[in-house]
Design a protein around this motif. Sequence first.
Motif, PDB file in Angstrom:
ATOM      1  N   GLY A 135       0.789  -1.219   0.000  1.00  0.00           N
ATOM      2  CA  GLY A 135       0.000   0.000   0.000  1.00  0.00           C
ATOM      3  C   GLY A 135       0.820   1.267   0.000  1.00  0.00           C
ATOM      4  N   ARG A 136       2.133   1.131  -0.286  1.00  0.00           N
ATOM      5  CA  ARG A 136       2.969   2.327  -0.319  1.00  0.00           C
ATOM      6  C   ARG A 136       2.457   3.305  -1.357  1.00  0.00           C
ATOM      7  NH1 ARG A 136       8.773   0.837  -1.746  1.00  0.00           N
ATOM      8  NH2 ARG A 136       8.983   3.081  -1.991  1.00  0.00           N
ATOM      9  N   GLY A 137       2.750   4.600  -1.122  1.00  0.00           N
ATOM     10  CA  GLY A 137       2.300   5.540  -2.116  1.00  0.00           C
ATOM     11  C   GLY A 137       2.690   6.966  -1.844  1.00  0.00           C
ATOM     12  N   LEU A 138       2.461   7.776  -2.851  1.00  0.00           N
ATOM     13  CA  LEU A 138       2.664   9.217  -2.791  1.00  0.00           C
ATOM     14  C   LEU A 138       1.298   9.858  -2.925  1.00  0.00           C
ATOM     15  CD1 LEU A 138       4.294  11.877  -2.956  1.00  0.00           C
ATOM     16  CD2 LEU A 138       4.517  11.453  -5.412  1.00  0.00           C
ATOM     17  N   VAL A 139       0.905  10.632  -1.927  1.00  0.00           N
ATOM     18  CA  VAL A 139      -0.397  11.282  -1.949  1.00  0.00           C
ATOM     19  C   VAL A 139      -0.244  12.749  -1.586  1.00  0.00           C
ATOM     20  CG1 VAL A 139      -1.663   9.178  -1.390  1.00  0.00           C
ATOM     21  CG2 VAL A 139      -0.904  10.689   0.441  1.00  0.00           C
ATOM     22  N   GLN A 140      -1.215  13.533  -1.978  1.00  0.00           N
ATOM     23  CA  GLN A 140      -1.222  14.945  -1.603  1.00  0.00           C
ATOM     24  C   GLN A 140      -1.809  15.104  -0.201  1.00  0.00           C
ATOM     25  OE1 GLN A 140      -3.346  16.990  -4.762  1.00  0.00           O
ATOM     26  NE2 GLN A 140      -1.410  17.452  -5.790  1.00  0.00           N
ATOM     27  N   ALA A 141      -1.437  16.181   0.435  1.00  0.00           N
ATOM     28  CA  ALA A 141      -1.991  16.489   1.757  1.00  0.00           C
ATOM     29  C   ALA A 141      -3.513  16.492   1.678  1.00  0.00           C
ATOM     30  CB  ALA A 141      -1.466  17.822   2.237  1.00  0.00           C
ATOM     31  N   GLY A 142      -4.120  15.881   2.680  1.00  0.00           N
ATOM     32  CA  GLY A 142      -5.573  15.766   2.703  1.00  0.00           C
ATOM     33  C   GLY A 142      -6.083  14.478   2.100  1.00  0.00           C
ATOM     34  N   GLY A 143      -5.199  13.755   1.444  1.00  0.00           N
ATOM     35  CA  GLY A 143      -5.587  12.508   0.799  1.00  0.00           C
ATOM     36  C   GLY A 143      -5.634  11.334   1.757  1.00  0.00           C
ATOM     37  N   SER A 144      -5.930  10.169   1.199  1.00  0.00           N
ATOM     38  CA  SER A 144      -6.063   8.949   1.995  1.00  0.00           C
ATOM     39  C   SER A 144      -5.227   7.828   1.399  1.00  0.00           C
ATOM     40  CB  SER A 144      -7.528   8.501   2.052  1.00  0.00           C
ATOM     41  OG  SER A 144      -8.338   9.462   2.678  1.00  0.00           O
ATOM     42  N   LEU A 145      -4.885   6.904   2.251  1.00  0.00           N
ATOM     43  CA  LEU A 145      -4.114   5.736   1.835  1.00  0.00           C
ATOM     44  C   LEU A 145      -4.424   4.611   2.821  1.00  0.00           C
ATOM     45  CD1 LEU A 145      -1.988   5.263  -0.432  1.00  0.00           C
ATOM     46  CD2 LEU A 145      -0.231   5.668   1.293  1.00  0.00           C
ATOM     47  N   ARG A 146      -4.488   3.380   2.322  1.00  0.00           N
ATOM     48  CA  ARG A 146      -4.670   2.247   3.212  1.00  0.00           C
ATOM     49  C   ARG A 146      -3.479   1.302   3.081  1.00  0.00           C
ATOM     50  NH1 ARG A 146      -9.315  -2.485   3.629  1.00  0.00           N
ATOM     51  NH2 ARG A 146      -8.217  -3.303   1.793  1.00  0.00           N
ATOM     52  N   LEU A 147      -2.860   1.039   4.197  1.00  0.00           N
ATOM     53  CA  LEU A 147      -1.774   0.073   4.255  1.00  0.00           C
ATOM     54  C   LEU A 147      -2.323  -1.274   4.706  1.00  0.00           C
ATOM     55  CD1 LEU A 147       1.020   2.187   5.992  1.00  0.00           C
ATOM     56  CD2 LEU A 147       0.479   2.010   3.555  1.00  0.00           C
ATOM     57  N   SER A 148      -1.751  -2.330   4.156  1.00  0.00           N
ATOM     58  CA  SER A 148      -2.099  -3.680   4.560  1.00  0.00           C
ATOM     59  C   SER A 148      -0.841  -4.408   4.990  1.00  0.00           C
ATOM     60  CB  SER A 148      -2.749  -4.442   3.410  1.00  0.00           C
ATOM     61  OG  SER A 148      -3.916  -3.811   2.949  1.00  0.00           O
ATOM     62  N   CYS A 149      -1.015  -5.354   5.878  1.00  0.00           N
ATOM     63  CA  CYS A 149       0.101  -6.187   6.315  1.00  0.00           C
ATOM     64  C   CYS A 149      -0.426  -7.601   6.465  1.00  0.00           C
ATOM     65  CB  CYS A 149       0.672  -5.671   7.626  1.00  0.00           C
ATOM     66  SG  CYS A 149       1.907  -6.741   8.387  1.00  0.00           S
ATOM     67  N   THR A 150       0.135  -8.503   5.692  1.00  0.00           N
ATOM     68  CA  THR A 150      -0.299  -9.895   5.712  1.00  0.00           C
ATOM     69  C   THR A 150       0.759 -10.747   6.392  1.00  0.00           C
ATOM     70  OG1 THR A 150      -1.585  -9.591   3.700  1.00  0.00           O
ATOM     71  CG2 THR A 150      -1.051 -11.841   4.322  1.00  0.00           C
ATOM     72  N   ALA A 151       0.299 -11.599   7.293  1.00  0.00           N
ATOM     73  CA  ALA A 151       1.212 -12.434   8.074  1.00  0.00           C
ATOM     74  C   ALA A 151       1.159 -13.882   7.623  1.00  0.00           C
ATOM     75  CB  ALA A 151       0.851 -12.343   9.548  1.00  0.00           C
ATOM     76  N   SER A 152       2.264 -14.562   7.801  1.00  0.00           N
ATOM     77  CA  SER A 152       2.327 -15.997   7.532  1.00  0.00           C
ATOM     78  C   SER A 152       3.318 -16.631   8.488  1.00  0.00           C
ATOM     79  CB  SER A 152       2.756 -16.260   6.082  1.00  0.00           C
ATOM     80  OG  SER A 152       4.034 -15.733   5.840  1.00  0.00           O
ATOM     81  N   THR A 212       7.112   0.046   4.432  1.00  0.00           N
ATOM     82  CA  THR A 212       6.583   0.568   3.176  1.00  0.00           C
ATOM     83  C   THR A 212       6.565   2.092   3.253  1.00  0.00           C
ATOM     84  OG1 THR A 212       4.777   0.361   1.562  1.00  0.00           O
ATOM     85  CG2 THR A 212       4.137   0.494   3.876  1.00  0.00           C
ATOM     86  N   GLN A 213       6.980   2.733   2.175  1.00  0.00           N
ATOM     87  CA  GLN A 213       7.137   4.188   2.170  1.00  0.00           C
ATOM     88  C   GLN A 213       5.805   4.886   1.922  1.00  0.00           C
ATOM     89  OE1 GLN A 213      10.111   6.174   2.551  1.00  0.00           O
ATOM     90  NE2 GLN A 213       8.558   7.793   2.671  1.00  0.00           N
ATOM     91  N   VAL A 214       5.524   5.864   2.754  1.00  0.00           N
ATOM     92  CA  VAL A 214       4.383   6.755   2.554  1.00  0.00           C
ATOM     93  C   VAL A 214       4.919   8.175   2.461  1.00  0.00           C
ATOM     94  CG1 VAL A 214       2.296   7.714   3.590  1.00  0.00           C
ATOM     95  CG2 VAL A 214       2.748   5.257   3.732  1.00  0.00           C
ATOM     96  N   THR A 215       4.596   8.853   1.379  1.00  0.00           N
ATOM     97  CA  THR A 215       5.048  10.230   1.172  1.00  0.00           C
ATOM     98  C   THR A 215       3.832  11.112   0.938  1.00  0.00           C
ATOM     99  OG1 THR A 215       7.111   9.437   0.169  1.00  0.00           O
ATOM    100  CG2 THR A 215       6.520  11.753  -0.185  1.00  0.00           C
ATOM    101  N   VAL A 216       3.736  12.158   1.731  1.00  0.00           N
ATOM    102  CA  VAL A 216       2.620  13.097   1.625  1.00  0.00           C
ATOM    103  C   VAL A 216       3.175  14.442   1.191  1.00  0.00           C
ATOM    104  CG1 VAL A 216       0.649  14.141   2.790  1.00  0.00           C
ATOM    105  CG2 VAL A 216       1.457  11.873   3.489  1.00  0.00           C
ATOM    106  N   SER A 217       2.733  14.893   0.045  1.00  0.00           N
ATOM    107  CA  SER A 217       3.219  16.165  -0.482  1.00  0.00           C
ATOM    108  C   SER A 217       2.290  17.302  -0.057  1.00  0.00           C
ATOM    109  CB  SER A 217       3.314  16.113  -2.005  1.00  0.00           C
ATOM    110  OG  SER A 217       2.030  15.908  -2.567  1.00  0.00           O
ATOM    111  N   SER A 218       2.886  18.479   0.089  1.00  0.00           N
ATOM    112  CA  SER A 218       2.092  19.629   0.532  1.00  0.00           C
ATOM    113  C   SER A 218       1.508  20.383  -0.644  1.00  0.00           C
ATOM    114  CB  SER A 218       2.961  20.561   1.364  1.00  0.00           C
ATOM    115  OG  SER A 218       4.082  20.972   0.620  1.00  0.00           O
TER     116      SER A 218
END
Length: 124
Positions: free
Chosen positions: A8-25, A118-124
């Motif tokens: 779920g890594r991503g680059l989003v603008q400020a005010g945006g949304s993102l969902r990260l997932s983590c799967t275990a085994s 996982t990298q999350v980048t939020v731009s202003s």
Amino acid sequence: QAQLAESGRGLVQAGGSLRLSCTASGRTFSNYVMGWFRQAPGKEREFVAAITRSGGSTYVKDSVKGRFTISRDNAKNTVYLQMNSLKPEDTAVYYCAASSWVLIRTTWDQYDYWGQGTQVTVSS
């Protein structure tokens, strides 16, 4: 040995949304408290949110309260971090982690297994 894999890594603008997932085994997922941590460049890893084994109780840090939600699906061995109203200061590498403690823990040294981040980048 449990393996954790974030997505779920991503680059989003400020005010945006993102969902990260983590799967275990590798281990029984429902036996672990699951947490999310993050680490920004030049800063220490910090706690973000955690959820109990059953998913019945959660805890999030004050600075993300009302914006971030942690949840889990034990049938899918997956924990999620829904991030809304993102701010540039949320920019970081986000890690999921598994703790064998019964109650929620907020310090990194109380977690036994870690994902690769996982990298999350939020731009202003």
